[in-house]
Scaffold this motif. Structure first.
Motif, PDB file in Angstrom:
ATOM      1  N   TRP A  40       0.827  -1.204   0.000  1.00  0.00           N
ATOM      2  CA  TRP A  40       0.000   0.000   0.000  1.00  0.00           C
ATOM      3  C   TRP A  40       0.863   1.256   0.000  1.00  0.00           C
ATOM      4  CZ3 TRP A  40      -4.024  -1.685   4.241  1.00  0.00           C
ATOM      5  CH2 TRP A  40      -4.861  -2.672   3.706  1.00  0.00           C
ATOM      6  N   LEU A  41       1.970   1.209   0.730  1.00  0.00           N
ATOM      7  CA  LEU A  41       2.885   2.342   0.755  1.00  0.00           C
ATOM      8  C   LEU A  41       3.513   2.559  -0.620  1.00  0.00           C
ATOM      9  CD1 LEU A  41       4.085   4.506   2.549  1.00  0.00           C
ATOM     10  CD2 LEU A  41       5.849   2.886   3.233  1.00  0.00           C
ATOM     11  N   ALA A  42       3.817   1.484  -1.335  1.00  0.00           N
ATOM     12  CA  ALA A  42       4.357   1.597  -2.699  1.00  0.00           C
ATOM     13  C   ALA A  42       3.356   2.302  -3.619  1.00  0.00           C
ATOM     14  CB  ALA A  42       4.719   0.215  -3.248  1.00  0.00           C
ATOM     15  N   ASP A  43       2.070   2.026  -3.447  1.00  0.00           N
ATOM     16  CA  ASP A  43       1.048   2.726  -4.238  1.00  0.00           C
ATOM     17  C   ASP A  43       1.081   4.225  -3.954  1.00  0.00           C
ATOM     18  OD1 ASP A  43       0.220   0.307  -5.321  1.00  0.00           O
ATOM     19  OD2 ASP A  43      -1.478   0.081  -3.931  1.00  0.00           O
ATOM     20  N   HIS A  44       1.196   4.599  -2.684  1.00  0.00           N
ATOM     21  CA  HIS A  44       1.269   6.022  -2.316  1.00  0.00           C
ATOM     22  C   HIS A  44       2.558   6.646  -2.858  1.00  0.00           C
ATOM     23  CE1 HIS A  44      -2.317   5.811   0.034  1.00  0.00           C
ATOM     24  NE2 HIS A  44      -1.794   5.005   0.960  1.00  0.00           N
ATOM     25  N   ARG A  45       3.655   5.884  -2.845  1.00  0.00           N
ATOM     26  CA  ARG A  45       4.929   6.373  -3.374  1.00  0.00           C
ATOM     27  C   ARG A  45       4.796   6.675  -4.873  1.00  0.00           C
ATOM     28  NH1 ARG A  45       7.833   2.601  -1.532  1.00  0.00           N
ATOM     29  NH2 ARG A  45       8.567   3.709   0.317  1.00  0.00           N
ATOM     30  N   ASN A  46       4.151   5.776  -5.592  1.00  0.00           N
ATOM     31  CA  ASN A  46       3.941   5.994  -7.032  1.00  0.00           C
ATOM     32  C   ASN A  46       3.118   7.245  -7.278  1.00  0.00           C
ATOM     33  OD1 ASN A  46       5.418   3.745  -7.805  1.00  0.00           O
ATOM     34  ND2 ASN A  46       3.633   2.406  -7.826  1.00  0.00           N
ATOM     35  N   GLU A  47       2.084   7.461  -6.470  1.00  0.00           N
ATOM     36  CA  GLU A  47       1.267   8.667  -6.603  1.00  0.00           C
ATOM     37  C   GLU A  47       2.092   9.917  -6.296  1.00  0.00           C
ATOM     38  OE1 GLU A  47      -1.921   9.123  -7.703  1.00  0.00           O
ATOM     39  OE2 GLU A  47      -1.755   7.015  -8.281  1.00  0.00           O
TER      40      GLU A  47
END
Length: 101
Positions: A30-37
């Motif tokens: 989930w943190l990787a998704d936020h990082r991509n955003e």
């Protein structure tokens, strides 16, 4: 049986799993998704730090869950910031002070 959770208030997601390792893995995804955003505009959303991992309370009430890990910003203004999931410091009671007479 002990259950663990991963909760991301920002996205409204919550998962309950059997091991801490599973909960941390979900949190990292989930943190990787936020990082991509964040890479799209160069800024992290402030509520990313509301991504938590920990023990599910025996009461079944999410308010009683015990948070053991939290997404935390690391870095400097010069080098830039990233976010990672780190253990939450545990409060320790101070030893009782001797009484003055």
């Amino acid at each position: 049986m002990t259950k663990f959770f991963c909760k991301d208030r920002l996205s409204g997601e919550r998962a309950e799993v059997d091991t801490l390792e599973e909960a941390l893995t979900i949190g990292e995804e989930w943190l990787a998704d936020h990082r991509n955003e964040a890479q799209h505009d160069g800024e992290w959303l402030n509520d990313v730090e509301d991504l938590t991992v920990g023990l599910v309370a025996d009461s079944g009430d999410e308010e009683d869950d015990i948070v053991t890990h939290r997404a935390t910003f690391v870095g400097t203004d010069e080098e830039g910031f990233d976010c990672t999931i780190l253990p939450v410091p545990v409060a320790v009671a101070a030893p009782e002070a001797p009484q003055c007479k």
